[in-house]
Motif scaffolding. Structure first.
Motif, PDB file in Angstrom:
ATOM      1  N   PHE A 207       0.822  -1.210   0.000  1.00 56.44           N
ATOM      2  CA  PHE A 207       0.000   0.000   0.000  1.00 56.44           C
ATOM      3  C   PHE A 207       0.858   1.263   0.000  1.00 56.44           C
ATOM      4  CE2 PHE A 207      -2.715  -3.287   1.862  1.00 56.44           C
ATOM      5  CZ  PHE A 207      -3.852  -3.142   1.086  1.00 56.44           C
ATOM      6  N   LYS A 208       2.133   1.136   0.286  1.00 55.06           N
ATOM      7  CA  LYS A 208       3.026   2.296   0.250  1.00 55.06           C
ATOM      8  C   LYS A 208       3.513   2.595  -1.161  1.00 55.06           C
ATOM      9  CE  LYS A 208       4.719   1.082   4.875  1.00 55.06           C
ATOM     10  NZ  LYS A 208       5.914   0.694   5.686  1.00 55.06           N
ATOM     11  N   LYS A 209       3.343   1.636  -2.072  1.00 57.53           N
ATOM     12  CA  LYS A 209       3.823   1.808  -3.459  1.00 57.53           C
ATOM     13  C   LYS A 209       2.680   1.501  -4.431  1.00 57.53           C
ATOM     14  CE  LYS A 209       8.169   2.587  -2.269  1.00 57.53           C
ATOM     15  NZ  LYS A 209       9.210   1.614  -2.560  1.00 57.53           N
ATOM     16  N   ILE A 214      -0.058  -1.376  -8.940  1.00 56.08           N
ATOM     17  CA  ILE A 214      -1.143  -1.533  -9.913  1.00 56.08           C
ATOM     18  C   ILE A 214      -0.629  -1.956 -11.290  1.00 56.08           C
ATOM     19  CG2 ILE A 214      -3.004  -0.322 -11.120  1.00 56.08           C
ATOM     20  CD1 ILE A 214      -3.420   1.325  -8.575  1.00 56.08           C
ATOM     21  N   PRO A 215       0.331  -1.250 -11.889  1.00 55.48           N
ATOM     22  CA  PRO A 215       0.825  -1.713 -13.198  1.00 55.48           C
ATOM     23  C   PRO A 215       1.528  -3.057 -13.129  1.00 55.48           C
ATOM     24  CG  PRO A 215       2.174   0.094 -12.365  1.00 55.48           C
ATOM     25  CD  PRO A 215       0.975   0.006 -11.484  1.00 55.48           C
ATOM     26  N   ILE A 540      19.270  -2.556  -9.657  1.00 58.60           N
ATOM     27  CA  ILE A 540      18.250  -2.559  -8.597  1.00 58.60           C
ATOM     28  C   ILE A 540      18.817  -1.933  -7.332  1.00 58.60           C
ATOM     29  CG2 ILE A 540      16.849  -4.040  -7.106  1.00 58.60           C
ATOM     30  CD1 ILE A 540      16.652  -6.022  -9.382  1.00 58.60           C
ATOM     31  N   THR A 541      18.052  -1.016  -6.755  1.00 60.97           N
ATOM     32  CA  THR A 541      18.455  -0.405  -5.489  1.00 60.97           C
ATOM     33  C   THR A 541      17.598  -0.887  -4.323  1.00 60.97           C
ATOM     34  OG1 THR A 541      16.985   1.484  -5.901  1.00 60.97           O
ATOM     35  CG2 THR A 541      19.285   1.669  -6.653  1.00 60.97           C
ATOM     36  N   GLU A 542      16.343  -1.253  -4.606  1.00 60.92           N
ATOM     37  CA  GLU A 542      15.427  -1.686  -3.549  1.00 60.92           C
ATOM     38  C   GLU A 542      14.271  -2.456  -4.176  1.00 60.92           C
ATOM     39  OE1 GLU A 542      12.625   0.249   0.017  1.00 60.92           O
ATOM     40  OE2 GLU A 542      13.597   1.524  -1.493  1.00 60.92           O
ATOM     41  N   VAL A 543      13.762  -3.434  -3.458  1.00 59.88           N
ATOM     42  CA  VAL A 543      12.622  -4.226  -3.919  1.00 59.88           C
ATOM     43  C   VAL A 543      11.541  -4.198  -2.835  1.00 59.88           C
ATOM     44  CG1 VAL A 543      11.781  -6.511  -4.572  1.00 59.88           C
ATOM     45  CG2 VAL A 543      14.018  -5.740  -5.368  1.00 59.88           C
ATOM     46  N   THR A 544      10.321  -3.903  -3.233  1.00 57.36           N
ATOM     47  CA  THR A 544       9.192  -3.959  -2.309  1.00 57.36           C
ATOM     48  C   THR A 544       8.741  -5.406  -2.191  1.00 57.36           C
ATOM     49  OG1 THR A 544       8.494  -1.738  -2.972  1.00 57.36           O
ATOM     50  CG2 THR A 544       6.878  -3.097  -1.811  1.00 57.36           C
ATOM     51  N   GLU A 545       9.086  -6.047  -1.101  1.00 62.40           N
ATOM     52  CA  GLU A 545       8.768  -7.458  -0.898  1.00 62.40           C
ATOM     53  C   GLU A 545       7.359  -7.560  -0.304  1.00 62.40           C
ATOM     54  OE1 GLU A 545      12.057  -9.649   1.000  1.00 62.40           O
ATOM     55  OE2 GLU A 545      13.224  -7.793   0.783  1.00 62.40           O
ATOM     56  N   THR A 546       6.452  -8.058  -1.088  1.00 64.77           N
ATOM     57  CA  THR A 546       5.049  -8.091  -0.661  1.00 64.77           C
ATOM     58  C   THR A 546       4.358  -9.362  -1.137  1.00 64.77           C
ATOM     59  OG1 THR A 546       2.914  -6.958  -0.861  1.00 64.77           O
ATOM     60  CG2 THR A 546       4.410  -6.782  -2.725  1.00 64.77           C
ATOM     61  N   ARG A 547       3.388  -9.795  -0.359  1.00 68.06           N
ATOM     62  CA  ARG A 547       2.558 -10.944  -0.718  1.00 68.06           C
ATOM     63  C   ARG A 547       1.306 -10.512  -1.473  1.00 68.06           C
ATOM     64  NH1 ARG A 547       4.028 -15.423   2.608  1.00 68.06           N
ATOM     65  NH2 ARG A 547       5.539 -14.785   4.195  1.00 68.06           N
TER      66      ARG A 547
END
Length: 680
Positions: A207-209, A214-215, A540-547
């Motif tokens: 929800f922070k990204k 969405i895309p 890559i500098t950062e990955v949003t790790e999400t389920r």
């Protein structure tokens, strides 16, 4: 006597009273005389209707005054009122009568039901009395025909049974807990503790990204849809319609949702793969040859595999994957990339083979759509590295670009201009129905017990395939280059896949395992990147790790069975273009393919950190050539359906080559320069 004026007209009720008093007589315009009781004459009068005055020699009576006011109009109103009152009275009387009849009917029904209920209660009471009396009689008979010793034995056995039941209830939970604790080694407990603190954030971080999520969901939906439909179409052909597109869509969706909830590394995806499809094909041919029902055998092989996978996960066996070094990872990754490219070009080639030689318009239009989808997607993904517009606009184009390309070429194919070329579209059923109209649950008792036990042997091969494929896919996701921060949990991933395999097997849906291509594209879709000024490459500098992304994507995938008529509009060449993009994208970051291009490049123009500067061209090319031979061997092995079931053994061959053959030609320092350190 003074003159008197006629009395004022009385209200309606009084008029009615007057009329009734006079017997309904009405005055007329004629003059008349009336004789009183004493024979006196009353005065004559006329014009009563218009209220004229009259002379009287005496006081007129009240009755006469009322009668004088009854006009013709008043009489009509009176008659109308009488009729309305009579009608209302009749209606009320009728309603009361009907209501009374209804009440009588209801009362009779209630009385009847009461009687039936009383009879039923009476019968139950009589039955209870009979049962009680029978029990008493039986007890008396037993007591009278047994000895004291038997009585004591019965009491002792009863007390023992009571104690055993109490002990069982008290001791069962600790026994089960202890059994699970013994199976759950320190490795899986460590994985659980490492990931437990991140579980909530795995859902909320998305929800922070939102602009990124969405895309990513939209593009990865199509990226997961294309293999499911493609493999489902092929499976329908090789299994004679036993397992088709609907099964693959449902299986992919259910497995993906469960994996998002249960797994340790949520950035990894499970999906149908060519290796799994080859195993299913081999199992189907075996069942057909032996005249065995396919689905019961399929279910039992899956159940055994589920048990083996769960044991491997609980026992912490994923630690053995450390012996699968970068040499094996790169070859396996390369084989998956080549396989996607091969499937795309095979689909485009079939258009030329099946077309009329005198009219090749359709194959060339299809080729144009596939290449347009591929190059358009590549361009919009790379748009972030350009200098046009600002960073926000470039990021939006990069995120929504792939989905836009798919929708664009689908709309082009729906245009009247393109319809005349009859470009083939996805072949899916019109309605949701399992193949052959079968039920969801498989009949596990439809095969003998000995066949159920023998299913454990092919399950061992399938377990080896899943073990290697799953761990290698998750290893690539956890690669340090991807900047993951929450930690790995290989054993939890293995346990989750075991549970999912059991569910899919009982439902008769296709098996899923680690999908490297979809997993790596998931990582890149959720990654923040920046341009490396030295290499001119996006890093890559950062990955949003999400389920959340994986769960939504696979929920949409399972829901696709309700949108089959719309999915039929997607052209197959567009899917081929997506395959080309996925295969090419998977090559990015694979140093194996990088070293292949370096072999033909001028050494002075390559960056200083490339292995060719550290080892020299000869040593680097030898190492790369060995990997090329291994890649060709894997791909050729996979193309032979009869032996594809033994594919896991080829992964073992790769590990053996790296562990025993290559150390004879390369030192540990050279392996380190190649990024392929030997595990300790």
């Amino acid at each position: 006597m003074p003159k008197r004026q006629a009395a004022f007209p009385l209200p309606g009720p009084h008029r009615a009273l007057s009329a009734s008093a006079t017997g309904g007589s009405r005055p007329t315009h004629q003059n008349y005389k009336s004789t009183s009781n004493n024979g006196a004459f009353c005065p004559s009068y006329s014009g009563l209707n218009d209220g004229t005055q009259f002379h009287s020699h005496g006081r007129p009576s009240a009755r006469s005054a009322v009668l004088l006011q009854l006009t013709q109009k008043d009489q009509q109103e009176f008659q109308r009122s009488l009729l309305e009152a009579k009608l209302a009275n009749d209606i009320k009387h009728t309603n009361d009568k009907e209501e009374k009849q209804r009440n009588e009917v209801v009362a009779k029904q209630i009385d009847q039901e009461k009687e039936e209920l009383q009879d039923a209660v009476k019968e139950v009471k009589e039955a209870v009395v009979e049962i009680s009396q029978s029990g008493k009689n039986l007890g008396k008979a037993v007591v009278s025909n047994t000895t004291e010793v038997v009585k004591e034995a019965v009491v002792e056995v009863s007390q023992s049974a009571k104690n055993l039941g109490g002990a069982f209830i008290k001791k069962l939970p600790p026994i089960v807990t202890r059994w699970c604790t013994l199976l759950a080694t320190s490795e899986i407990r460590t994985d659980f503790l490492r990931r437990r603190k991140h579980y909530a954030s795995d859902w909320t971080d998305a929800f922070k990204k939102k602009r990124q999520v969405i895309p990513a969901v939209l593009f990865l939906y199509f990226a997961c849809l294309a293999p499911a439909v493609s493999f489902g179409t092929i499976s329908s052909e090789i299994t004679n319609g036993s397992m088709g597109v609907v099964e693959f869509l449902l299986g992919s969706g259910i497995a993906g949702m469960l994996y998002s909830v249960l797994c340790g590394q949520p950035m990894a995806f499970v999906a149908p793969t060519g290796l799994t499809l080859a195993f299913i094909s081999g199992l189907f041919r075996f069942c057909k040859l032996r005249d065995l029902p396919f689905f019961p055998v399929y279910a039992w092989v899956g159940i055994w595999t589920s048990g083996f996978m769960s044991l491997l996960g609980l026992s912490g066996s994923s630690k053995l994957i450390r012996f699968c070094t970068r040499f094996t990872d790169e070859v396996f990754n390369g084989m998956l990339s080549v396989n996607f490219l091969y499937e795309a070009f095979s689909s485009l080639r079939r258009n030329f083979v099946n077309a009329d030689p005198m009219n090749l318009s359709m194959p060339f239009v299809a080729l144009s759509m596939a290449l347009g989808t591929f190059f358009g997607t590549m361009k919009v993904v790379k748009f972030e590295a350009t200098r046009f517009f600002n960073s926000n606009v470039r990021k939006i184009v990069k995120n929504f670009g792939p989905v836009s390309m798919i929708l664009l070429f689908t709309l082009v194919n729906l245009s009247p201009w393109a319809q005349k070329f009859q470009v083939p579209t996805l072949s899916v059923p019109d309605t949701f129905q399992l193949a052959g109209g079968r039920q969801f649950l498989i009949g596990l008792k439809d095969i003998p017990v000995n066949i159920r036990l023998l299913c454990a042997f092919p399950a061992i091969l399938l377990t080896c395939l899943f073990f290697m494929d799953q761990n290698i896919s998750v290893r690539l996701v956890n690669n340090p280059d991807n900047k993951m921060k929450k930690g790995a949990a290989y054993n939890i991933d293995m346990l989750a896949l075991g549970i999912i395999t059991g569910v899919l097997s009982i439902l008769g849906l296709p098996w899923m395992c680690g999908a490297t291509v979809q997993s790596m594209n998931h990582v890149r879709a959720m990654a923040e990147t920046k341009l490396n000024e030295e290499t001119k490459q996006m890093e890559i500098t950062e990955v949003t790790e999400t389920r959340l992304t994986g769960f939504i994507i696979h929920t949409m995938l399972a829901s696709t069975v309700l949108l089959l008529p719309l999915i039929k509009n997607i052209p197959i060449p567009v899917v081929s273009g997506v395959f080309l993009f996925l295969g090419r994208k998977l090559m990015t970051g694979n140093t194996f393919f990088q070293r292949i291009t370096d072999a033909f490049a001028e050494k002075a123009r390559l960056p200083d950190k490339r292995p060719i500067h550290l080892l020299g061209r000869k040593k680097t090319n030898i190492y790369t050539f060995v990997q090329v031979l291994c890649l060709m061997g894997l791909f050729g092995f996979k193309q032979i359906p009869a032996i594809t079931i033994f594919f896991p053994a080829m992964i073992g061959v790769l590990m053996s080559i790296r562990a025993f053959a290559l150390p004879k030609f390369f030192t540990e320092e050279e392996f380190s320069a190649l990024g392929d350190q030997t595990p300790q």
